[in-house]
Motif scaffolding. Structure first.
Motif, PDB file in Angstrom:
ATOM      1  N   UNK A   1     -12.686 -23.273 -26.863  1.00 23.35           N
ATOM      2  CA  UNK A   1     -13.783 -22.729 -27.647  1.00 23.35           C
ATOM      3  C   UNK A   1     -14.938 -22.362 -26.718  1.00 23.35           C
ATOM      4  N   UNK A   2     -15.816 -21.504 -27.195  1.00 26.47           N
ATOM      5  CA  UNK A   2     -16.910 -20.981 -26.379  1.00 26.47           C
ATOM      6  C   UNK A   2     -17.820 -22.027 -25.765  1.00 26.47           C
ATOM      7  N   UNK A   3     -17.979 -23.187 -26.424  1.00 26.42           N
ATOM      8  CA  UNK A   3     -18.862 -24.227 -25.905  1.00 26.42           C
ATOM      9  C   UNK A   3     -18.143 -25.373 -25.218  1.00 26.42           C
ATOM     10  N   UNK A   4     -16.822 -25.258 -25.074  1.00 28.13           N
ATOM     11  CA  UNK A   4     -16.017 -26.337 -24.497  1.00 28.13           C
ATOM     12  C   UNK A   4     -16.379 -26.617 -23.039  1.00 28.13           C
ATOM     13  N   UNK A   5     -16.989 -25.651 -22.374  1.00 25.48           N
ATOM     14  CA  UNK A   5     -17.363 -25.822 -20.965  1.00 25.48           C
ATOM     15  C   UNK A   5     -18.301 -27.015 -20.765  1.00 25.48           C
ATOM     16  N   UNK A   6     -18.938 -27.483 -21.850  1.00 29.03           N
ATOM     17  CA  UNK A   6     -19.901 -28.587 -21.763  1.00 29.03           C
ATOM     18  C   UNK A   6     -19.255 -29.969 -21.680  1.00 29.03           C
ATOM     19  N   UNK A   7     -17.949 -30.074 -21.959  1.00 31.52           N
ATOM     20  CA  UNK A   7     -17.336 -31.408 -21.920  1.00 31.52           C
ATOM     21  C   UNK A   7     -17.449 -31.964 -20.505  1.00 31.52           C
ATOM     22  N   UNK A   8     -17.610 -33.282 -20.417  1.00 32.63           N
ATOM     23  CA  UNK A   8     -17.930 -33.865 -19.104  1.00 32.63           C
ATOM     24  C   UNK A   8     -16.738 -34.014 -18.165  1.00 32.63           C
ATOM     25  N   UNK A   9     -15.539 -33.729 -18.632  1.00 33.09           N
ATOM     26  CA  UNK A   9     -14.356 -33.890 -17.778  1.00 33.09           C
ATOM     27  C   UNK A   9     -13.546 -32.604 -17.644  1.00 33.09           C
ATOM     28  N   UNK A  10     -14.162 -31.474 -17.878  1.00 32.03           N
ATOM     29  CA  UNK A  10     -13.408 -30.211 -17.905  1.00 32.03           C
ATOM     30  C   UNK A  10     -12.604 -29.980 -16.624  1.00 32.03           C
ATOM     31  N   UNK A  11     -13.175 -30.261 -15.469  1.00 32.53           N
ATOM     32  CA  UNK A  11     -12.466 -30.002 -14.219  1.00 32.53           C
ATOM     33  C   UNK A  11     -11.380 -31.034 -13.915  1.00 32.53           C
ATOM     34  N   UNK A  12     -11.356 -32.130 -14.666  1.00 29.85           N
ATOM     35  CA  UNK A  12     -10.285 -33.119 -14.514  1.00 29.85           C
ATOM     36  C   UNK A  12      -9.073 -32.773 -15.370  1.00 29.85           C
ATOM     37  N   UNK A  13      -9.254 -31.881 -16.330  1.00 30.43           N
ATOM     38  CA  UNK A  13      -8.155 -31.483 -17.219  1.00 30.43           C
ATOM     39  C   UNK A  13      -7.236 -30.500 -16.514  1.00 30.43           C
ATOM     40  N   UNK A  14      -7.804 -29.623 -15.693  1.00 33.42           N
ATOM     41  CA  UNK A  14      -7.006 -28.616 -14.993  1.00 33.42           C
ATOM     42  C   UNK A  14      -7.893 -27.609 -14.298  1.00 33.42           C
ATOM     43  N   UNK A  15      -7.288 -26.528 -13.845  1.00 35.61           N
ATOM     44  CA  UNK A  15      -8.021 -25.436 -13.203  1.00 35.61           C
ATOM     45  C   UNK A  15      -8.738 -24.643 -14.292  1.00 35.61           C
ATOM     46  N   UNK A  16     -10.023 -24.397 -14.090  1.00 29.56           N
ATOM     47  CA  UNK A  16     -10.841 -23.707 -15.083  1.00 29.56           C
ATOM     48  C   UNK A  16     -10.996 -22.235 -14.682  1.00 29.56           C
ATOM     49  N   UNK A  17     -10.576 -21.354 -15.598  1.00 32.04           N
ATOM     50  CA  UNK A  17     -10.630 -19.917 -15.355  1.00 32.04           C
ATOM     51  C   UNK A  17     -11.558 -19.277 -16.384  1.00 32.04           C
ATOM     52  N   UNK A  18     -12.602 -18.638 -15.881  1.00 31.93           N
ATOM     53  CA  UNK A  18     -13.544 -17.938 -16.745  1.00 31.93           C
ATOM     54  C   UNK A  18     -13.050 -16.515 -16.968  1.00 31.93           C
ATOM     55  N   UNK A  19     -12.875 -16.137 -18.239  1.00 31.25           N
ATOM     56  CA  UNK A  19     -12.640 -14.735 -18.584  1.00 31.25           C
ATOM     57  C   UNK A  19     -14.030 -14.153 -18.824  1.00 31.25           C
ATOM     58  N   UNK A  20     -14.420 -13.246 -17.964  1.00 34.60           N
ATOM     59  CA  UNK A  20     -15.798 -12.766 -17.922  1.00 34.60           C
ATOM     60  C   UNK A  20     -15.898 -11.304 -18.350  1.00 34.60           C
ATOM     61  N   UNK A  21     -16.934 -11.010 -19.144  1.00 33.61           N
ATOM     62  CA  UNK A  21     -17.231  -9.641 -19.567  1.00 33.61           C
ATOM     63  C   UNK A  21     -18.668  -9.603 -20.066  1.00 33.61           C
ATOM     64  N   UNK A  22     -19.223  -8.418 -20.155  1.00 33.96           N
ATOM     65  CA  UNK A  22     -20.590  -8.273 -20.650  1.00 33.96           C
ATOM     66  C   UNK A  22     -20.623  -8.521 -22.163  1.00 33.96           C
ATOM     67  N   UNK A  23     -21.787  -8.861 -22.658  1.00 30.91           N
ATOM     68  CA  UNK A  23     -21.960  -9.095 -24.088  1.00 30.91           C
ATOM     69  C   UNK A  23     -21.592  -7.836 -24.882  1.00 30.91           C
ATOM     70  N   UNK A  24     -22.044  -6.688 -24.410  1.00 31.19           N
ATOM     71  CA  UNK A  24     -21.792  -5.430 -25.104  1.00 31.19           C
ATOM     72  C   UNK A  24     -20.302  -5.145 -25.197  1.00 31.19           C
ATOM     73  N   UNK A  25     -19.571  -5.380 -24.102  1.00 31.35           N
ATOM     74  CA  UNK A  25     -18.129  -5.145 -24.092  1.00 31.35           C
ATOM     75  C   UNK A  25     -17.442  -6.071 -25.095  1.00 31.35           C
ATOM     76  N   UNK A  26     -17.831  -7.348 -25.125  1.00 29.63           N
ATOM     77  CA  UNK A  26     -17.233  -8.312 -26.058  1.00 29.63           C
ATOM     78  C   UNK A  26     -17.485  -7.876 -27.501  1.00 29.63           C
ATOM     79  N   UNK A  27     -18.717  -7.521 -27.806  1.00 26.30           N
ATOM     80  CA  UNK A  27     -19.056  -7.110 -29.167  1.00 26.30           C
ATOM     81  C   UNK A  27     -18.263  -5.857 -29.570  1.00 26.30           C
ATOM     82  N   UNK A  28     -18.186  -4.885 -28.688  1.00 21.87           N
ATOM     83  CA  UNK A  28     -17.415  -3.664 -28.980  1.00 21.87           C
ATOM     84  C   UNK A  28     -15.928  -3.955 -29.126  1.00 21.87           C
TER      85      UNK A  28
END
Length: 172
Positions: free
Chosen positions: A80-107
Motif C-alpha cells: 500500500x502507498x503508506x507501507x514504506x513507514x513500517x519500521x522493518x521494511x528493509x528486513x522483509x526484502x529488497x525494496x523497489x520504488x516504482x517512481x513516476x510524477x503525480x501528473x503521470x499517475x493521475x492520467x
C-alpha cells in the motif's frame, strides 16, 4: 526468487499491475499488503479508515510487516502507498520504488479502461490538492527506504518487468 521483493510507490503508480504481470511471467507468487489486511480484518481499506481511522490502519500495516518478515520468503509483495513507514521494511526484502510524477499517475488512472473503479478505490484523488500534497510529502521518504528505483513513467510493462527481473536476479 531467493529474497522477497517489495514494490512501493504512490497509490495508482501500478504496483499491483506490475506485480501480477511479473508473477505470471515468472510463475512466482505475489501478495498485496492491502489485500492481506482486508482479508484479515474482513473489511475494505476505505471502511477501516472510516470506522477506525488512519492510526488503526497503520498499526495493521505494521502487524502485516512483522508477519511478512517472519513467514514469507521468495515472494513479490506489492505494498500500500503508506507501507514504506513500517519500521522493518528493509528486513522483509529488497525494496523497489516504482517512481513516476503525480501528473503521470493521475492520467494513468483517469485513462484506464476501468477508471471509475480505480479512482473510487482511491478516494483521496477526489481532492487533487490533498492528493498532490501527500505525493510531495512521500516522494523523498520513498526514495530514502528504497534499495532500487524504477522509473515507470512512459515505459512498457514488459520493460518494467525486465528491470525488476534484473533486480530479483531472475533470468528472463
Amino acid at each position: 526468487m531467493k529474497h522477497n521483493i517489495l514494490l512501493i510507490g504512490f497509490m495508482g503508480v501500478g504496483k499491483g499491475t506490475v506485480a501480477r504481470a511479473f508473477a505470471k511471467e515468472f510463475e512466482i507468487y505475489n501478495i498485496d499488503t492491502d489485500d492481506l489486511i482486508e482479508s484479515k480484518e474482513n473489511k475494505r481499506i476505505v471502511k477501516l479508515f472510516e470506522k477506525y481511522g488512519e492510526n488503526y490502519f497503520r498499526q495493521k500495516e505494521q502487524e502485516t510487516a512483522t508477519w511478512l518478515q517472519k513467514k514469507v520468503k521468495g515472494t513479490l509483495i506489492s505494498c500500500g502507498g503508506g507501507f514504506y513507514k513500517v519500521n522493518n521494511i528493509n528486513k522483509i526484502g529488497k525494496v523497489v520504488l516504482l517512481d513516476a510524477s503525480f501528473e503521470w499517475i493521475y492520467n494513468r488512472l483517469k485513462s484506464a479502461k476501468n477508471s471509475e473503479a480505480k479512482l473510487a478505490k482511491r478516494p483521496l484523488f477526489k481532492d487533487l490538492k490533498k492528493a498532490k500534497a501527500l505525493y510531495k510529502e512521500r516522494e523523498k521518504a520513498y526514495k530514502k527506504v528504497a534499495d532500487y528505483i524504477i522509473s515507470v513513467e512512459n515505459k512498457k510493462e514488459k520493460d518494467i518487468i525486465k528491470e525488476l527481473a534484473n533486480i530479483a536476479k531472475i533470468k528472463s
